[in-house]
Design an enzyme around this catalytic site. Structure first.
Site, PDB file in Angstrom:
ATOM      1  N   SER A 259     -10.614  -0.145   3.448  1.00 33.63           N
ATOM      2  CA  SER A 259      -9.931  -0.498   4.703  1.00 33.63           C
ATOM      3  C   SER A 259      -9.403   0.761   5.387  1.00 33.63           C
ATOM      4  O   SER A 259      -8.672   1.540   4.771  1.00 33.63           O
ATOM      5  CB  SER A 259      -8.761  -1.440   4.425  1.00 33.63           C
TER       6      SER A 259
ATOM      7  N   ARG B 275       0.809  -1.229   0.000  1.00 32.17           N
ATOM      8  CA  ARG B 275       0.000   0.000   0.000  1.00 32.17           C
ATOM      9  C   ARG B 275       0.839   1.274   0.000  1.00 32.17           C
ATOM     10  O   ARG B 275       0.404   2.308   0.496  1.00 32.17           O
ATOM     11  CB  ARG B 275      -0.980   0.046   1.181  1.00 32.17           C
TER      12      ARG B 275
ATOM     13  N   GLU C 193      -4.598   3.317   6.877  1.00 32.74           N
ATOM     14  CA  GLU C 193      -4.337   3.126   5.439  1.00 32.74           C
ATOM     15  C   GLU C 193      -4.894   4.324   4.662  1.00 32.74           C
ATOM     16  O   GLU C 193      -4.321   4.794   3.692  1.00 32.74           O
ATOM     17  CB  GLU C 193      -4.999   1.837   4.939  1.00 32.74           C
TER      18      GLU C 193
HETATM   19  C1  LIG Z   1     -15.400  -0.092  -1.000  1.00 26.73           C
HETATM   20  C2  LIG Z   1     -13.924   0.107  -1.154  1.00 26.73           C
HETATM   21  C3  LIG Z   1     -13.107  -0.983  -1.380  1.00 26.73           C
HETATM   22  C4  LIG Z   1     -11.714  -0.812  -1.516  1.00 26.73           C
HETATM   23  N1  LIG Z   1     -10.945  -1.900  -1.756  1.00 26.73           N
HETATM   24  C5  LIG Z   1      -9.596  -1.758  -1.886  1.00 26.73           C
HETATM   25  C6  LIG Z   1      -8.741  -2.899  -2.123  1.00 26.73           C
HETATM   26  O1  LIG Z   1      -9.192  -4.029  -2.245  1.00 26.73           O
HETATM   27  N2  LIG Z   1      -7.417  -2.670  -2.233  1.00 26.73           N
HETATM   28  C7  LIG Z   1      -6.861  -1.428  -2.125  1.00 26.73           C
HETATM   29  O2  LIG Z   1      -5.635  -1.295  -2.238  1.00 26.73           O
HETATM   30  N3  LIG Z   1      -7.641  -0.336  -1.901  1.00 26.73           N
HETATM   31  C8  LIG Z   1      -8.979  -0.461  -1.779  1.00 26.73           C
HETATM   32  N4  LIG Z   1      -9.769   0.640  -1.555  1.00 26.73           N
HETATM   33  C9  LIG Z   1      -9.135   1.959  -1.406  1.00 26.73           C
HETATM   34  C10 LIG Z   1      -9.040   2.792  -2.696  1.00 26.73           C
HETATM   35  O3  LIG Z   1     -10.068   2.451  -3.615  1.00 26.73           O
HETATM   36  C11 LIG Z   1      -7.690   2.644  -3.374  1.00 26.73           C
HETATM   37  O4  LIG Z   1      -6.630   3.061  -2.517  1.00 26.73           O
HETATM   38  C12 LIG Z   1      -7.617   3.477  -4.673  1.00 26.73           C
HETATM   39  O5  LIG Z   1      -6.437   3.162  -5.349  1.00 26.73           O
HETATM   40  C13 LIG Z   1      -7.668   4.980  -4.418  1.00 26.73           C
HETATM   41  O6  LIG Z   1      -7.828   5.611  -5.689  1.00 26.73           O
HETATM   42  P1  LIG Z   1      -8.534   7.031  -5.819  1.00 26.73           P
HETATM   43  O7  LIG Z   1      -8.468   7.424  -7.242  1.00 26.73           O
HETATM   44  O8  LIG Z   1      -9.901   6.999  -5.218  1.00 26.73           O
HETATM   45  O9  LIG Z   1      -7.545   7.927  -4.958  1.00 26.73           O
HETATM   46  P2  LIG Z   1      -7.932   9.017  -3.867  1.00 26.73           P
HETATM   47  O10 LIG Z   1      -8.607   8.340  -2.724  1.00 26.73           O
HETATM   48  O11 LIG Z   1      -8.619  10.152  -4.504  1.00 26.73           O
HETATM   49  O12 LIG Z   1      -6.481   9.452  -3.408  1.00 26.73           O
HETATM   50  C14 LIG Z   1      -5.656   8.564  -2.657  1.00 26.73           C
HETATM   51  C15 LIG Z   1      -4.242   9.144  -2.621  1.00 26.73           C
HETATM   52  O13 LIG Z   1      -3.694   9.102  -3.925  1.00 26.73           O
HETATM   53  C16 LIG Z   1      -3.294  10.404  -4.343  1.00 26.73           C
HETATM   54  N5  LIG Z   1      -3.564  10.513  -5.773  1.00 26.73           N
HETATM   55  C17 LIG Z   1      -4.758  10.364  -6.419  1.00 26.73           C
HETATM   56  N6  LIG Z   1      -4.584  10.525  -7.738  1.00 26.73           N
HETATM   57  C18 LIG Z   1      -3.278  10.767  -7.936  1.00 26.73           C
HETATM   58  C19 LIG Z   1      -2.482  11.033  -9.095  1.00 26.73           C
HETATM   59  N7  LIG Z   1      -2.988  11.078 -10.333  1.00 26.73           N
HETATM   60  N8  LIG Z   1      -1.146  11.251  -8.905  1.00 26.73           N
HETATM   61  C20 LIG Z   1      -0.585  11.222  -7.680  1.00 26.73           C
HETATM   62  N9  LIG Z   1      -1.292  10.996  -6.554  1.00 26.73           N
HETATM   63  C21 LIG Z   1      -2.620  10.757  -6.673  1.00 26.73           C
HETATM   64  C22 LIG Z   1      -4.136  11.360  -3.507  1.00 26.73           C
HETATM   65  O14 LIG Z   1      -3.495  12.628  -3.381  1.00 26.73           O
HETATM   66  C23 LIG Z   1      -4.219  10.612  -2.192  1.00 26.73           C
HETATM   67  O15 LIG Z   1      -3.032  10.813  -1.440  1.00 26.73           O
HETATM   68  C24 LIG Z   1     -11.143   0.486  -1.420  1.00 26.73           C
HETATM   69  C25 LIG Z   1     -11.998   1.590  -1.185  1.00 26.73           C
HETATM   70  C26 LIG Z   1     -13.365   1.409  -1.056  1.00 26.73           C
HETATM   71  C27 LIG Z   1     -14.233   2.616  -0.829  1.00 26.73           C
END
Ligand SMILES: Cc1cc2nc3c(=O)[nH]c(=O)nc-3n(C[C@H](O)[C@H](O)[C@H](O)COP(=O)(O)OP(=O)(O)OC[C@H]3O[C@@H](n4cnc5c(N)ncnc54)[C@H](O)[C@@H]3O)c2cc1C
Length: 297
Positions: A222, A173, A292
């Site tokens: 998580s 992560r 996380e």
């Molecule tokens: C129901 C549910 C289930 C999930 N299951 C999982 C799972 O199985 N495994 C897992 O690992 N995660 C899981 N997640 C967490 C999440 O979906 C992941 O971490 C996902 O990769 C976050 O992507 P996001 O675009 O929503 O990022 P955001 O939540 O918008 O941002 C997360 C971080 O990434 C940074 N960021 C976003 N875009 C960029 C970019 N283009 N360049 C640089 N930095 C950036 C942001 O500044 C922030 O620090 C889950 C979440 C939910 C709600």
């Protein structure tokens, strides 16, 4: 917050795509938190470069968000510019076993396009409700992490004029990406597979998520990282925290490592509940859980 001069300077670069005092809660999956002083959806590298350079010159804090699925926004909001990538950043191209996905591509779209093209290796990412950019930053995954299939990443570092390529180091992560680097696209190396088999695997994994995760209520996935050799959900459950609540936030009965927003939760509620859970697990098992989820800063 932003001065009139800072607002005017940002507007001169971003024109109609910038808005001020924009609520961020609806742009996250937990649906908590306050407004961004400024918010822009940016669809191309030229505008992104200009916006980040302007922020650096004006000493305006900036942050990038994807789908906000791993993000808590503080109740007081964010004092600078929040950027979400759109447009050009949503393109996916496939050549042989190489897939290039723009940073704003939904992870699920990447998985589906790869499956249709008969490419295997990304199935473990399906159902993660974020973008490719967020996934690279977080090294999102399950039994397969995005870092396992990344060949290289295109980034734009704030204040620098050109995009560069990098191959970050990935660990559980986490990625070694610089805080000031925005992921603009990622190149993945997948393997040939049978489209029907890959699609069946996607369906199986989505069904498993639907059965085990509290997807009917807002959440951020998580809340805690798994400690080495164990699962945060097991520890939280065994510490008796399921169903605990604080304000509008509640530890899910369905999945102990999920905090859900039962309605009207604040960011402070979620963090206070997470603190109580952390303390209970520490007291019972001597294990220090680590968040996380990212808090927008
Ligand atoms: C129901 C549910 C289930 C999930 N299951 C999982 C799972 O199985 N495994 C897992 O690992 N995660 C899981 N997640 C967490 C999440 O979906 C992941 O971490 C996902 O990769 C976050 O992507 P996001 O675009 O929503 O990022 P955001 O939540 O918008 O941002 C997360 C971080 O990434 C940074 N960021 C976003 N875009 C960029 C970019 N283009 N360049 C640089 N930095 C950036 C942001 O500044 C922030 O620090 C889950 C979440 C939910 C709600």
């Amino acid at each position: 917050m932003l001065s009139d001069a800072q607002r005017a300077a940002l507007k001169s670069v971003l024109g109609k795509s910038i808005e001020f005092d924009v609520p961020l809660a609806p742009k996250t999956s937990m649906k908590v938190g306050g407004p961004a002083a400024a918010y822009a959806e940016i669809g191309g590298v030229v505008n992104l470069t200009a916006a980040l350079s302007q922020c650096e010159q004006l000493s305006v804090p900036w942050s990038i968000i994807g789908f906000g699925s791993n993000l808590l926004v503080p109740d007081e909001g964010y004092p600078g510019l929040v950027v979400r990538l759109v447009g050009d950043f949503t393109k996916v191209t496939i050549k042989g076993t190489k897939v290039r996905a723009g940073a704003a591509t939904p992870i699920v779209s990447l998985c589906r396009e790869a499956a249709l093209a008969g490419l295997a290796g990304a199935e473990g990412l399906v159902g993660i409700p974020g973008t490719i950019g967020g996934a690279v930053r977080m090294n999102a995954g399950t039994d397969v992490e995005i870092g396992d299939v990344i060949k290289r990443v295109e980034v734009l570092v704030a204040g620098e004029p050109l995009q560069t390529f990098t191959t970050p180091e990935f660990s559980y992560r986490r990625s070694s990406l610089d805080r000031r680097a925005v992921v603009t696209a990622a190149e993945l190396e997948l393997t040939p597979g049978d489209p029907a088999t890959v699609q069946a695997e996607l369906r199986k994994r989505i069904a498993k998520r639907n059965a085990t995760q509290p997807l009917e209520l807002p959440n951020s996935g998580s809340i805690f990282r798994n400690p080495p050799g164990d699962h945060a959900a097991r520890l939280i459950d065994a510490a008796g925290c399921k169903g605990w609540h604080w304000g509008g936030a509640e530890v899910s009965d369905k999945h102990a490592n999920f905090i859900v927003n039962r309605g009207g939760a604040t960011c402070a509620d979620v963090l206070a509940l997470a603190d109580r859970v952390r303390a209970a697990v520490k007291e019972k098992f001597g294990v220090e859980l680590e968040l996380e989820v990212h808090v927008l800063a």
